[in-house]
Every structure is written in structure tokens, then in C-alpha cells.
Design a protein around this motif. Sequence first.
Motif, PDB file in Angstrom:
ATOM      1  N   GLY A 111       3.004  -2.193  -3.744  1.00 43.08           N
ATOM      2  CA  GLY A 111       3.533  -3.049  -2.697  1.00 43.08           C
ATOM      3  C   GLY A 111       4.587  -2.350  -1.865  1.00 43.08           C
ATOM      4  N   GLY A 112       5.086  -3.073  -0.856  1.00 38.95           N
ATOM      5  CA  GLY A 112       6.135  -2.514   0.000  1.00 38.95           C
ATOM      6  C   GLY A 112       5.603  -1.774   1.205  1.00 38.95           C
ATOM      7  N   VAL A 113       4.281  -1.590   1.272  1.00 35.70           N
ATOM      8  CA  VAL A 113       3.647  -0.937   2.420  1.00 35.70           C
ATOM      9  C   VAL A 113       2.457  -1.793   2.841  1.00 35.70           C
ATOM     10  N   SER A 114       1.894  -1.484   4.003  1.00 35.10           N
ATOM     11  CA  SER A 114       0.757  -2.239   4.512  1.00 35.10           C
ATOM     12  C   SER A 114      -0.430  -2.150   3.552  1.00 35.10           C
ATOM     13  N   ILE A 115      -1.093  -3.271   3.346  1.00 38.08           N
ATOM     14  CA  ILE A 115      -2.214  -3.308   2.402  1.00 38.08           C
ATOM     15  C   ILE A 115      -3.506  -2.781   3.023  1.00 38.08           C
ATOM     16  N   ASN A 116      -3.633  -2.843   4.350  1.00 35.70           N
ATOM     17  CA  ASN A 116      -4.891  -2.474   5.013  1.00 35.70           C
ATOM     18  C   ASN A 116      -5.317  -1.031   4.769  1.00 35.70           C
ATOM     19  N   PRO A 117      -4.413  -0.034   4.913  1.00 34.44           N
ATOM     20  CA  PRO A 117      -4.834   1.345   4.625  1.00 34.44           C
ATOM     21  C   PRO A 117      -5.294   1.532   3.185  1.00 34.44           C
ATOM     22  N   ASP A 137      -3.263  -8.636  -5.288  1.00 35.88           N
ATOM     23  CA  ASP A 137      -3.489  -8.852  -3.852  1.00 35.88           C
ATOM     24  C   ASP A 137      -4.817  -8.241  -3.413  1.00 35.88           C
ATOM     25  N   LEU A 138      -5.104  -7.041  -3.895  1.00 29.68           N
ATOM     26  CA  LEU A 138      -6.337  -6.340  -3.524  1.00 29.68           C
ATOM     27  C   LEU A 138      -7.562  -7.021  -4.124  1.00 29.68           C
ATOM     28  N   VAL A 139      -7.420  -7.533  -5.339  1.00 29.82           N
ATOM     29  CA  VAL A 139      -8.517  -8.262  -5.976  1.00 29.82           C
ATOM     30  C   VAL A 139      -8.816  -9.536  -5.204  1.00 29.82           C
ATOM     31  N   GLU A 140      -7.758 -10.255  -4.840  1.00 28.31           N
ATOM     32  CA  GLU A 140      -7.914 -11.521  -4.114  1.00 28.31           C
ATOM     33  C   GLU A 140      -8.584 -11.309  -2.761  1.00 28.31           C
ATOM     34  N   SER A 141      -8.311 -10.173  -2.137  1.00 31.73           N
ATOM     35  CA  SER A 141      -8.899  -9.888  -0.824  1.00 31.73           C
ATOM     36  C   SER A 141     -10.317  -9.325  -0.933  1.00 31.73           C
ATOM     37  N   GLY A 142     -10.774  -9.081  -2.150  1.00 25.53           N
ATOM     38  CA  GLY A 142     -12.121  -8.551  -2.344  1.00 25.53           C
ATOM     39  C   GLY A 142     -12.229  -7.060  -2.128  1.00 25.53           C
ATOM     40  N   ALA A 143     -11.087  -6.373  -2.063  1.00 20.48           N
ATOM     41  CA  ALA A 143     -11.091  -4.933  -1.799  1.00 20.48           C
ATOM     42  C   ALA A 143     -11.413  -4.104  -3.026  1.00 20.48           C
ATOM     43  N   GLN A 282       9.043   1.245   1.213  1.00 18.67           N
ATOM     44  CA  GLN A 282       8.341   2.242   0.414  1.00 18.67           C
ATOM     45  C   GLN A 282       8.159   3.544   1.170  1.00 18.67           C
ATOM     46  N   GLY A 283       7.891   3.433   2.475  1.00 19.65           N
ATOM     47  CA  GLY A 283       7.728   4.640   3.284  1.00 19.65           C
ATOM     48  C   GLY A 283       8.993   5.486   3.293  1.00 19.65           C
ATOM     49  N   ALA A 284      10.137   4.819   3.425  1.00 18.10           N
ATOM     50  CA  ALA A 284      11.416   5.530   3.449  1.00 18.10           C
ATOM     51  C   ALA A 284      11.715   6.159   2.096  1.00 18.10           C
ATOM     52  N   ARG A 285      11.374   5.465   1.028  1.00 15.58           N
ATOM     53  CA  ARG A 285      11.625   5.999  -0.321  1.00 15.58           C
ATOM     54  C   ARG A 285      10.750   7.215  -0.597  1.00 15.58           C
ATOM     55  N   THR A 286       9.481   7.126  -0.199  1.00 15.68           N
ATOM     56  CA  THR A 286       8.561   8.243  -0.400  1.00 15.68           C
ATOM     57  C   THR A 286       9.015   9.465   0.390  1.00 15.68           C
ATOM     58  N   GLU A 287       9.432   9.231   1.632  1.00 20.83           N
ATOM     59  CA  GLU A 287       9.882  10.334   2.481  1.00 20.83           C
ATOM     60  C   GLU A 287      11.150  10.972   1.925  1.00 20.83           C
ATOM     61  N   ALA A 288      12.100  10.140   1.468  1.00 13.72           N
ATOM     62  CA  ALA A 288      13.358  10.660   0.914  1.00 13.72           C
ATOM     63  C   ALA A 288      13.099  11.554  -0.285  1.00 13.72           C
ATOM     64  N   LEU A 289      12.244  11.098  -1.183  1.00 15.39           N
ATOM     65  CA  LEU A 289      11.944  11.867  -2.388  1.00 15.39           C
ATOM     66  C   LEU A 289      11.218  13.168  -2.050  1.00 15.39           C
ATOM     67  N   ALA A 290      10.316  13.100  -1.070  1.00 13.22           N
ATOM     68  CA  ALA A 290       9.576  14.300  -0.659  1.00 13.22           C
ATOM     69  C   ALA A 290      10.509  15.343  -0.047  1.00 13.22           C
ATOM     70  N   LEU A 291      11.425  14.897   0.795  1.00 11.00           N
ATOM     71  CA  LEU A 291      12.378  15.824   1.423  1.00 11.00           C
ATOM     72  C   LEU A 291      13.251  16.498   0.374  1.00 11.00           C
ATOM     73  N   PHE A 292      13.653  15.724  -0.633  1.00 11.94           N
ATOM     74  CA  PHE A 292      14.498  16.269  -1.692  1.00 11.94           C
ATOM     75  C   PHE A 292      13.729  17.256  -2.562  1.00 11.94           C
ATOM     76  N   LYS A 293      12.516  16.894  -2.958  1.00 16.09           N
ATOM     77  CA  LYS A 293      11.710  17.765  -3.814  1.00 16.09           C
ATOM     78  C   LYS A 293      11.393  19.090  -3.124  1.00 16.09           C
TER      79      LYS A 293
END
Length: 382
Positions: A111-117, A137-143, A282-293
Motif C-alpha cells: 500500500g501507499g502507492v497507486s494500485i493500478n501499476p 485490495d488486489l484480490v477484491e479488484s480481480g487482479a 511510499q515513493g518518497a521512502r523508496t527513493e530515500a533508501l535508494a539514495l542512501f544505499k
Amino acid sequence: MSFSSLGLSPALQKAASAQNYAQATPVQEQAIPAVLKGKDLLGIAKTGSGKTAAYALPMLDLLQTNRAFRNRFVKGLVLVPTRELALQVGEVFLGFSAHMAIKVKTLAVFGGVSINPQMMKLQGTDILVATPGRLLDLVESGAVHLSDVEILVLDEADKMLNQGFEEEMRQILKLLPKKRQNLLFSATLDNKVNAIQETLLVNPVVVEVKEEEKPLEELQITELAYLIATEKKGPFLRYLIKEQKMQQVLVFVSATQRADHLVTKLANNGIKAVALHSGKSQGARTEALALFKKGKVPVLVATDLAARGIDVPVLPHVINYDLPRSSKDYIHRIGRTGRAGETGEAITLVTPEDAHHFKIIQKQTKRVIPTQETEGIDLKGF
């Protein structure tokens, strides 16, 4: 023990070698053969024990010849409590599968990011790594459909149960076929974990890797505390980073607001820093961790909860800007450094208000941490 003696196919042995897995850890030695034989498994092992590879390698081995031929009907499901852990586990699967002749597609969703992608990327997925809420959420949407799942993994089950995912987990279990292989991993075996394993696992192989104080000592961590006035903590932190020329340091704080404030102060004084906490997208958290790593930002300021998914193999410095709430959190924090055979330094800033609590932490962890005064240090300009 080498991976060649665990029963893995040549392709997965090669994948392990290519990912610099030289010798199997105790949990891998015991778990991999059992999983390959189709056994249910209960693994009690802490972070850093190598448990992800302990189930990822045999899962890939088993599913490379039994992939998900029905689109959106995954064969393997890994449930995890946090977004960061989902990404981390997904990366482990991708790292191993990249060296396989038969490609097994793994996708991490949270969660925390768009479900469509995520819905679109589920096309052709064999193994799904997911947080419980987003999966429903993904199960309910049939994805995605769970009726073909052959291997279920509950990773860090204790955290999932303690963080309120119990009802979501029960809903997910109802959607799974009755005949399947179940793997449950947890750092502890408390009442909640024991209750779910009794209903979930059938004649499980039990793998328990006990950790004592010694492993932390083996991590070659140098611990040091500085006695500092509350109003001087900020300048002293900047002094430490600049004077010691720290290129990669993880700084722990007690709250999300503290993290953002500290990042701003560091930036205003010419030190690049990013924050990692639950208040970020989530996008900001992923980017922060990537920049640090990647070493593009030398300082990562994090809260304890957000730091649960941080795994940097070579991290030279950890600084407790704020004292942790418990002795367990202290051990977890300093255990982020001194890994992969490298030395590490764990620094704690202790104000007069913190002195009593710091003594309690030392007593509970059975550690005597050297302390230094800071009154003679010139902090002008910092």
C-alpha cells in the motif's frame, strides 16, 4: 556448509554463487532441504540470519518447473508486515531468478502507492510478495487469484500479528487452497504466533536459530556514548559527521517530526540528508533508501518503525541521536552496522535527562558502554 550440498538444482546453486552466497547460514542449512522436500516449516530466526534466502531459493527451485500457467493465478505467496520488507524480499527473489535459465516472475506489492501499476504488473506473475492489506485490495479488484497457491510464506509473522494484521491474514487464508505447503518465519514464538502455527502447519520441520549476545560482538561493533547538553545535540551531531568525514551514517530519532526537522538542520549546514519514516509516501521512502544505499546521500535519518526494513550490508556508522525506548530497540539499531565481516561504529548521544534510561539499557543488555564528556569541544560554526 556450501549450497551445493543442500539439494538445490545446479541453476539455483549458480544463482546463489552469483549473488555472493558462499556458505549457507544455520537457518539455510536446515530450512532449504526441508522446503525442497515439500515439508511445512516453522522457522524461529531473527533479522540478519539469512531466512529470506532460506525460503526464496527452494521456492524458486520448486516453481521453476511448475510455473503459473493461468494468468494472475500465482503459485507462490509471501506475506510480510511492511512495505520496506516487501521491497527487500522482492529484490532477493529477483537477484536469484536473474541467473536462472527458466525465468520465474516475482512481484512485490504494498500500500501507499497507486494500485493500478501493480495490477498491470501482475500479468504473468509466479511469486507474489505482499503486505496483507494491499493483497486483499488486489484480490477484491480481480487482479490476482489465490486458489492456485502451492507455497505460502508468512515472514516476520510476529510483527504482522502485533501490528494488527490478524484479521486480514485470516481472510487471506480462507482464499487459499487447503492443500499447500506452509512456511512460517518469526523472530519469536509468542502466544499469537504459536496459535496460528498450530492451525496453519502440518507436521512441520522446526528450525530454531538462537541468538545470544555473542553475535553482536562478532559483528565487530565499537560502541561509544557522548554526554551532551540537550541544546548542543544538533551542533554536536554535525561536528561528528564533518570531523569524522562520515560518508554513510544512519541516524535514529524518536519521532517523525524530529526526523524532518533534523534533515532540515543538516541541509542548512551543508550536509545532505534524507528522512525515512511512516509519514512519508511510499515513493518518497523508496527513493530515500535508494539514495542512501547508493551513497548519493551520506545521512539517513530514521525512526525505529521505518528502519525495520533497512538492510545495508556495509554500513560504517549508526548514531542514536535520540535514545531508543527499549533495550531491544538499542540492539536492533546498532545491529545495522558491523555486518558482512566489516567493522562498525555505534554512537549514542546522552543528555542529562537520558542518563538514567541509558543506565537501564546498559543493565538490560549487559553492556558497559564507554562514555566521553564533550564540554571541551568547540562547536562554533557547527
